[in-house]
Design a protein around this motif. Structure first.
Motif, short mmCIF file in Angstrom:
data_model
loop_
_atom_site.label_atom_id
_atom_site.label_comp_id
_atom_site.label_asym_id
_atom_site.label_seq_id
_atom_site.Cartn_x
_atom_site.Cartn_y
_atom_site.Cartn_z
N LEU A 28 -6.82 6.52 -10.64
CA LEU A 28 -8.20 6.92 -10.38
C LEU A 28 -8.47 8.35 -10.84
O LEU A 28 -9.51 8.64 -11.45
N TRP A 62 0.83 -1.21 0.00
CA TRP A 62 0.00 0.00 0.00
C TRP A 62 0.87 1.26 0.00
O TRP A 62 0.63 2.19 -0.77
N HIS A 93 0.35 5.26 -7.31
CA HIS A 93 -0.01 4.75 -8.62
C HIS A 93 -1.53 4.56 -8.72
O HIS A 93 -2.14 4.90 -9.75
N THR A 94 -2.11 4.02 -7.65
CA THR A 94 -3.56 3.84 -7.64
C THR A 94 -4.27 5.18 -7.71
O THR A 94 -5.24 5.35 -8.46
N LEU A 142 -2.82 0.81 -13.46
CA LEU A 142 -2.61 1.71 -12.33
C LEU A 142 -3.68 1.51 -11.26
O LEU A 142 -3.38 1.50 -10.06
N GLY A 143 -4.91 1.32 -11.68
CA GLY A 143 -6.00 1.18 -10.72
C GLY A 143 -5.89 -0.06 -9.86
O GLY A 143 -6.30 -0.06 -8.70
N VAL A 144 -5.34 -1.13 -10.42
CA VAL A 144 -5.23 -2.39 -9.67
C VAL A 144 -3.78 -2.64 -9.26
O VAL A 144 -3.39 -3.79 -9.05
N SER A 145 -2.97 -1.59 -9.15
CA SER A 145 -1.53 -1.76 -8.91
C SER A 145 -1.23 -2.52 -7.62
O SER A 145 -0.29 -3.32 -7.58
N ILE A 146 -2.02 -2.30 -6.56
CA ILE A 146 -1.72 -2.97 -5.29
C ILE A 146 -1.98 -4.47 -5.37
O ILE A 146 -1.08 -5.28 -5.08
N HIS A 195 2.55 1.56 -3.59
CA HIS A 195 1.73 1.69 -4.79
C HIS A 195 0.54 2.62 -4.63
O HIS A 195 -0.25 2.75 -5.58
N ARG A 196 0.38 3.25 -3.47
CA ARG A 196 -0.82 4.08 -3.28
C ARG A 196 -0.85 5.25 -4.27
O ARG A 196 -1.91 5.64 -4.75
#
Length: 717
Positions: free
Chosen positions: A556, A545, A551-552, A580-584, A548-549
């Protein structure tokens, strides 16, 4: 209790013996390594390489093909944007497109050259052992030494089994500055040298001050022992090389007096996580064709990747004494990506730098997760951008300058693509918010506002995707026709699909991380020097988290913005936004060893080296288990002080040549010594202070004597 009899202090220049508690090193054989002048250069007379027409033709095809293909695609982009009069944002998009697509076309044309490249000439090296000796150099830094030292033992045994062991010695060159790791290294080397077959050919030198990183590590060896070894083969901590491959490299170097460096093309092995196996599969399937193309147009002006390459010691010593660059970090100071520069300087001095893409038996490992991949990329990014300031180095071959530019472009491409995406969003936003100007200056039938040809844009998108994926398609076809792929060809098809899907999802994450790295470097932030993590330990969700937060969040924000502008824009950008949205969760997936093992059991992204593992890998694993069982390393500094034999070994193996000079200030050592004289326990010292204590022969001896710990030391076993 027995009292410790310390090994006597040695002079800095005394030649060590092999027996007892003296360092496990051969007699010194110095070689000068002068610092090179990057601003002025006078080419040596009598050392010029012959002109190669085949290489000239390959380069002509590469550059003209790239130029033509880029021009055609740039023209299509111009026609897409020029439905109306070009406005400023469209001009920016066109310029960014040309830069980006030119880079992609360069790689595609290079791969096509590899498809039609002739096989390399057969080696003309003599049979039997080489006449000249070769030193295998294994630099290590703050990592678990078990596997590197076990690999060293397996390599020496393999060379011995070929009957050429007397021509090769292996040096473990440690720059470790963590006390606990250092103690394990010593115990591992001691256990390895208990084998009479290994002892005469395995050496260990630990620099007490690791100045200038790997550059200084290798340079120190050259200046102290290079005179005894005409050739040196540089390895990395995760390198694996089969004994026949090492022997063939030495034979080729001996057969070609103009060769200064011969670089192999390492294959990735031992990947357990999804990401490691993805990189392993991609390099094995697409890499050989790309390497073949590079070899053809590189010619005798090839490149050096820092490991798994054999080098003529004379050429390295006379060419690669790197200066400290003027200015502040990150562009000043030590040259970080030194391997590219060293290759250029060797070629500058009239030595050939060759690529041996036909040689198998050369291996390395891939980073196991995105965090480690990005961390490594950050260091490489700084070094490669630093090369921009070295493009004007005097006397460099034009292809050597191209290598430096290519290294920088491999990272600059990410912010350029990101800017292109933002420009596309701004263009769409401008079209949706700014009303047409129905009363432009001068007479016109049409308003002046951004317009594009949607049909032509879709066709251009398809063409760009074709050029982008052409190297992979050609590499995959070549892999299916390779005799070495037998047994995995049918399973390669689903692996090809999975690799492309995961790579497409990961690509926008790497685009953002590399863009951030470039911005950090341009604003003066230094990457530092950290040890690489090569295992596949599970990463906590909290760490994922934190990493990569951003990137998410970026994904978004871009998705919401694109949706508000236009649903078609959102659809166009969705390939980049999904990753990017599902990076975590994506990072968790690709760092999973369990999922990686599951894919392997089902034959997905399986390589020939997994079906038939290299012998050196199996032998290294056996050696690692034996060393782990035999080595008796003190678990801590207090344990070292209580172990008679380990303490004598440690004091005897200290490399006085690299220790602090008398009178030279060392604030960390002074702080640690002050704590000890105040009566604090050794366990109260910081990690840096512990290392400084162990690295100072005089202070450590004084501490042991003053505190009378000698009465508590166990008798030797």
């Amino acid at each position: 209790m027995d009292r410790v009899t310390f090994p006597p202090e040695r002079s800095h220049h005394a030649a060590p013996e092999r027996a007892g508690n003296t360092p496990p090193l051969p007699p010194v054989s110095p070689m000068e390594m002068p610092v090179q002048n990057l601003r002025r250069f006078r080419r040596p007379s009598g050392r010029r390489l012959p002109f190669q027409w085949s290489v000239f033709f390959a380069r002509l095809v590469l550059f003209s093909g790239t130029l033509i293909l880029t021009a055609l695609l740039a023209r299509e982009m111009y026609l897409v944007l020029s439905v109306g009069e070009l406005v400023a944002i469209e001009i920016v998009m066109l310029v960014l497109f040309v830069l980006n697509i030119g880079w992609i076309c360069f790689g595609a044309v290079s791969t096509v050259i590899g498809l039609f490249a002739p096989p390399p000439k057969a080696s003309e090296g003599a049979e039997g052992a080489p006449k000249a000796r070769t030193a295998l150099l294994l630099p290590i830094y703050n990592e678990d030494p078990t596997h590197p030292i076990a690999t060293a033992c397996a390599t020496l045994r393999g060379l011995g089994a070929l009957g050429v062991g007397q021509a090769f010695d292996l040096f473990v060159l440690s720059d470790t500055n963590k006390a606990d790791v250092w103690l394990v290294e010593q115990a591992m080397i001691d256990a390895a040298r208990a084998d009479p077959e290994i002892a005469p050919r395995l050496f260990y030198r630990h620099r007490l001050r690791n100045r200038e990183r790997k550059v200084g590590n290798i340079g120190d060896w050259v200046e102290r022992w290079g005179g005894a070894y005409p050739y040196m083969l540089v390895l990395d901590a995760d390198s694996l090389m089969e004994a026949p491959t090492i022997l063939e490299l030495a034979r080729r170097m001996e057969a070609d007096p103009s060769a200064g460096l011969i670089q192999t093309v390492p294959r990735l092995v031992n990947g357990r996580t999804v990401l490691a196996r993805l990189q392993q599969f991609a390099s094995r399937v697409y890499g050989p064709l790309l390497a073949r193309g590079l070899r053809v147009w590189f010619g005798d002006a090839g490149n050096y990747w820092g490991h798994n390459a054999i080098i003529r010691t004379e050429a390295f010593a006379g060419s690669c004494g790197l200066p400290i660059l003027r200015g502040r970090k990150p562009f000043g100071g030590l040259i970080l990506s030194h391997d590219f520069v060293e290759a250029g300087l060797i070629r500058r001095n009239g030595w050939a730098v060759l690529m041996a893409d036909d040689l198998e038996g050369s291996y390395e490992q891939a980073p196991p997760n995105l965090i480690e991949l990005v961390s490594r990329d950050r260091r490489w990014c700084q070094g490669n951008l630093q090369h921009l300031g070295l493009l004007g180095t005097a006397g460099l071959h034009p292809i050597s300058r191209l290598h430096l530019a290519m290294g920088a472009m491999s990272y600059l491409a990410s912010p350029l693509w990101f800017l292109f995406l933002l420009a596309g969003m701004l263009l769409a936003l401008h079209a949706s918010l700014v009303p047409p100007n129905y009363f432009p200056e001068g007479w016109s039938l049409f308003p002046t506002w951004p317009q594009i040809d949607a049909r032509r844009a879709m066709m251009l998108f398809g063409l760009c995707m074709f050029v982008l994926y052409l190297p992979k398609l050609l590499g995959f076809i070549a892999f299916l026709g390779d005799p070495g792929s037998r047994g995995v060809r049918l399973r390669a098809v689903p692996g090809f699909l999975v690799e492309n899907l995961l790579s497409a999802l990961i690509a926008p994450i790497l685009m953002l991380t590399q863009t951030r790295s470039v911005l950090h470097i341009l604003t003066g932030r230094d990457s530092g020097w950290n040890a690489q993590a090569r295992d596949s330990a599970r990463i906590p969700w909290g760490d994922l988290w934190m990493f990569h937060r951003r990137h998410t969040l970026v994904g978004l924000v871009l998705a919401v913005t694109a949706g508000l502008i236009s649903w078609s824009l959102l659809a166009w950008m969705s390939p980049a936004l999904i990753g990017l949205g599902v990076s975590i969760p994506l990072a968790a997936l690709v760092s999973s060893r369990g999922v990686g093992d599951w894919l392997r059991r089902r034959g997905i992204m399986v390589t020939p080296e997994e079906v038939a593992p290299p012998e050196i890998a199996a032998e290294a694993d056996v050696s690692a288990r034996a060393l782990a069982a035999a080595a008796d390393a003190p678990e801590s500094v207090p344990a070292l002080l209580a172990d008679h034999r380990a303490l004598r070994r440690h004091l005897g193996w200290l490399d006085l040549h690299t220790q602090r000079r008398p009178g030279e200030p060392d604030p960390t050592l002074a702080a640690g010594w002050l704590k000890l004289t105040d009566g604090l326990d050794v366990g109260k010292l910081t990690a840096g202070e512990l290392y400084a204590l162990l690295a100072s022969s005089k202070i450590l001896r004084k501490f042991v004597a003053t505190k009378a710990v000698v009465e508590e030391i166990r008798p030797p076993r």
